[in-house]
Write a protein that holds these residues in place. Structure first.
Motif, PDB file in Angstrom:
ATOM      1  N   GLY A 152      47.270  31.106  43.425  1.00 34.24           N
ATOM      2  CA  GLY A 152      47.181  30.581  42.145  1.00 34.24           C
ATOM      3  C   GLY A 152      46.023  29.706  41.761  1.00 34.24           C
ATOM      4  O   GLY A 152      45.811  28.810  40.809  1.00 34.24           O
ATOM      5  N   GLU A 153      44.807  30.038  42.259  1.00 31.30           N
ATOM      6  CA  GLU A 153      43.595  29.474  41.832  1.00 31.30           C
ATOM      7  C   GLU A 153      43.337  30.274  40.349  1.00 31.30           C
ATOM      8  O   GLU A 153      43.438  31.213  40.219  1.00 31.30           O
ATOM      9  CB  GLU A 153      42.534  29.632  43.056  1.00 31.30           C
ATOM     10  CG  GLU A 153      42.850  28.920  44.332  1.00 31.30           C
ATOM     11  CD  GLU A 153      41.512  28.976  45.015  1.00 31.30           C
ATOM     12  OE1 GLU A 153      40.422  28.721  44.479  1.00 31.30           O
ATOM     13  OE2 GLU A 153      41.687  29.066  46.379  1.00 31.30           O
ATOM     14  N   GLU A 154      42.479  29.347  39.751  1.00 30.25           N
ATOM     15  CA  GLU A 154      42.179  29.661  38.605  1.00 30.25           C
ATOM     16  C   GLU A 154      40.908  30.622  38.697  1.00 30.25           C
ATOM     17  O   GLU A 154      39.741  30.052  39.129  1.00 30.25           O
ATOM     18  CB  GLU A 154      41.703  28.387  37.523  1.00 30.25           C
ATOM     19  CG  GLU A 154      41.483  28.930  35.973  1.00 30.25           C
ATOM     20  CD  GLU A 154      43.059  29.563  35.333  1.00 30.25           C
ATOM     21  OE1 GLU A 154      42.846  30.371  34.405  1.00 30.25           O
ATOM     22  OE2 GLU A 154      43.839  28.987  35.644  1.00 30.25           O
ATOM     23  N   VAL A 155      41.007  31.767  38.177  1.00 34.50           N
ATOM     24  CA  VAL A 155      39.753  32.854  38.446  1.00 34.50           C
ATOM     25  C   VAL A 155      39.703  33.487  37.039  1.00 34.50           C
ATOM     26  O   VAL A 155      40.501  34.130  36.629  1.00 34.50           O
ATOM     27  CB  VAL A 155      40.020  33.865  39.410  1.00 34.50           C
ATOM     28  CG1 VAL A 155      38.547  34.847  39.366  1.00 34.50           C
ATOM     29  CG2 VAL A 155      40.320  33.273  40.899  1.00 34.50           C
ATOM     30  N   PRO A 156      38.402  33.199  36.469  1.00 37.87           N
ATOM     31  CA  PRO A 156      38.256  33.949  35.048  1.00 37.87           C
ATOM     32  C   PRO A 156      38.095  35.439  35.016  1.00 37.87           C
ATOM     33  O   PRO A 156      37.897  36.204  36.167  1.00 37.87           O
ATOM     34  CB  PRO A 156      36.801  33.641  34.413  1.00 37.87           C
ATOM     35  CG  PRO A 156      36.318  33.069  35.724  1.00 37.87           C
ATOM     36  CD  PRO A 156      37.280  32.539  36.667  1.00 37.87           C
ATOM     37  N   ASN A 157      38.964  36.360  34.051  1.00 38.46           N
ATOM     38  CA  ASN A 157      38.824  37.781  33.778  1.00 38.46           C
ATOM     39  C   ASN A 157      37.437  38.343  33.631  1.00 38.46           C
ATOM     40  O   ASN A 157      37.411  38.688  32.462  1.00 38.46           O
ATOM     41  CB  ASN A 157      39.864  38.315  32.963  1.00 38.46           C
ATOM     42  CG  ASN A 157      41.334  37.839  33.595  1.00 38.46           C
ATOM     43  OD1 ASN A 157      41.547  37.635  34.855  1.00 38.46           O
ATOM     44  ND2 ASN A 157      42.263  37.680  32.414  1.00 38.46           N
TER      45      ASN A 157
END
Length: 366
Positions: free
Chosen positions: A323-328
């Motif tokens: 659930g960590e925020e990772v940009p696409n």
């Protein structure tokens, strides 16, 4: 002159080619990231893989990893080894499906993994984004995160080698080594089989298009990775030499896949020709053994750092699953270059990596 007696010049040209590519591509990527800052990173489409950090501690997650490499795909295997190792090091669980080195097998393995209770799916290395969009869409419907391993994936981050940078680096070296003159031939696996090969072939042709003394012959089709590619490379080079029997009629032969390079070297030896320098992409233990023993007249080689690509891909997969925020965005890995004097050290390193890769991956069907 024997190419192996020209070490200082080769080393100088290799450094020049690498610096040229570093200035024109990777420095630009890093500069963009630095200028915009981390908060703005999601607004751009590419970044340096150095920006990928290990996942935070968290729940145990299941990561789907398709193992779709064949006997000649040692670089892919080294990448899969580090994907698996990164997941295990982060406390995750690896779920794997073994397949063949084809787009159809790769996609079949990815679809099968969707039903294995995974939290994130690694996708790659053959099929492009448009070819796997339906799999990514289905994964996202099920709440499964996706990440690209050397290829872009729809609505997902990816870690990729610098394909255009590789082509530019090798092409720039070839141009400087040959004085931007002569007739050249290129080979790789058949068109459409592995898109980066197509890109590299086209890039070299483009670089030579504006050099009036350089001529690039029609592309030599090497077939698919499910065949004996060393034999194919030998056969193709024998045909090329028969069509160009005069000494110095070929200024260079560019092989974008190492088995074809070995086959080409065998053909040159069989025909008693020592006038055609070879330029190679991708490393393997077999190739490096021949190169270190000076059995193939390879002047220069590029390689893609698959262990690093795999490591970053595995870390991204775990981050996404937790659930960590990772940009696409696409994270790029720099190009590796090797010259003849570096072959022996590179061979020792690859042997160590391959031993570790085989030992680990056989636990997961690899």
């Amino acid at each position: 002159m024997n190419i192996f007696d020209d070490g200082k010049r080769i080393a100088r040209l290799a450094q020049e080619a690498a610096e040229y590519t570093d200035f024109s591509r990777r420095s630009l990527l890093k500069g963009i990231g630095g200028a915009l800052g981390g908060a703005a990173l999601a607004g751009i489409t590419t970044a340096s893989a150095e920006d990928v950090t290990p996942p935070k501690p968290g729940k145990k997650v299941r990561i789907g990893v398709p193992l779709t490499y064949g006997p000649f795909n040692q670089p892919w295997r080294r990448g899969c080894w580090q994907i698996v190792k990164a997941v295990l090091d982060a406390g995750g669980e690896v779920v794997s499906v073994r397949g063949e080195p084809t787009k159809a097998s790769e996609q079949s393995a990815e679809r099968a993994l969707l039903d294995r209770g995974i939290d994130a799916l690694v996708m790659g290395i053959y099929s492009q984004e448009s070819e796997t969009a339906y799999i990514a869409d289905e994964a996202h419907k099920r709440g499964i995160k996706t990440v690209g391993f050397t290829i872009p994936v729809k609505d997902s981050p990816a870690v990729m080698d610098d394909v255009w940078g590789t082509a530019t680096t090798l092409g720039y070296f070839v141009q400087n080594y040959t004085g931007r003159q002569g007739t050249f031939a290129q080979t790789a696996e058949q068109r459409g089989y592995f898109t980066p090969f197509d890109m590299e072939v086209d890039m070299f042709e483009l670089m030579c298009k504006y050099e009036p003394r350089m001529k690039v012959l029609p592309f030599i089709d090497g077939g698919q990775g499910t065949t004996d590619e060393i034999s194919v490379g030998r056969k193709n080079m024998l045909s090329l030499l028969q069509a160009h029997p005069e000494p110095k009629s070929l200024a260079g032969f560019i092989s974008w896949w190492w088995p074809f390079t070995l086959g080409a070297g065998q053909a040159l030896k069989q025909m008693g020709r020592d006038d055609v320098p070879l330029f190679n992409h991708y490393l393997s233990t077999q190739f490096l053994e021949a190169w270190a023993a000076k059995q193939v007249p390879v002047v220069f080689s590029c390689d893609s750092p698959f262990p690093e690509i795999g490591r970053k891909t595995g870390e991204l997969a775990v981050k996404l699953a937790r659930g960590e925020e990772v940009p696409n965005i696409v994270y790029r890995i720099p190009v590796i270059t090797k010259t003849p004097d570096q072959a022996e050290a590179a061979l020792a390193e690859l042997k160590s990596w391959d031993e570790q890769a085989i030992a680990l991956l056989k636990q997961f069907g690899g």
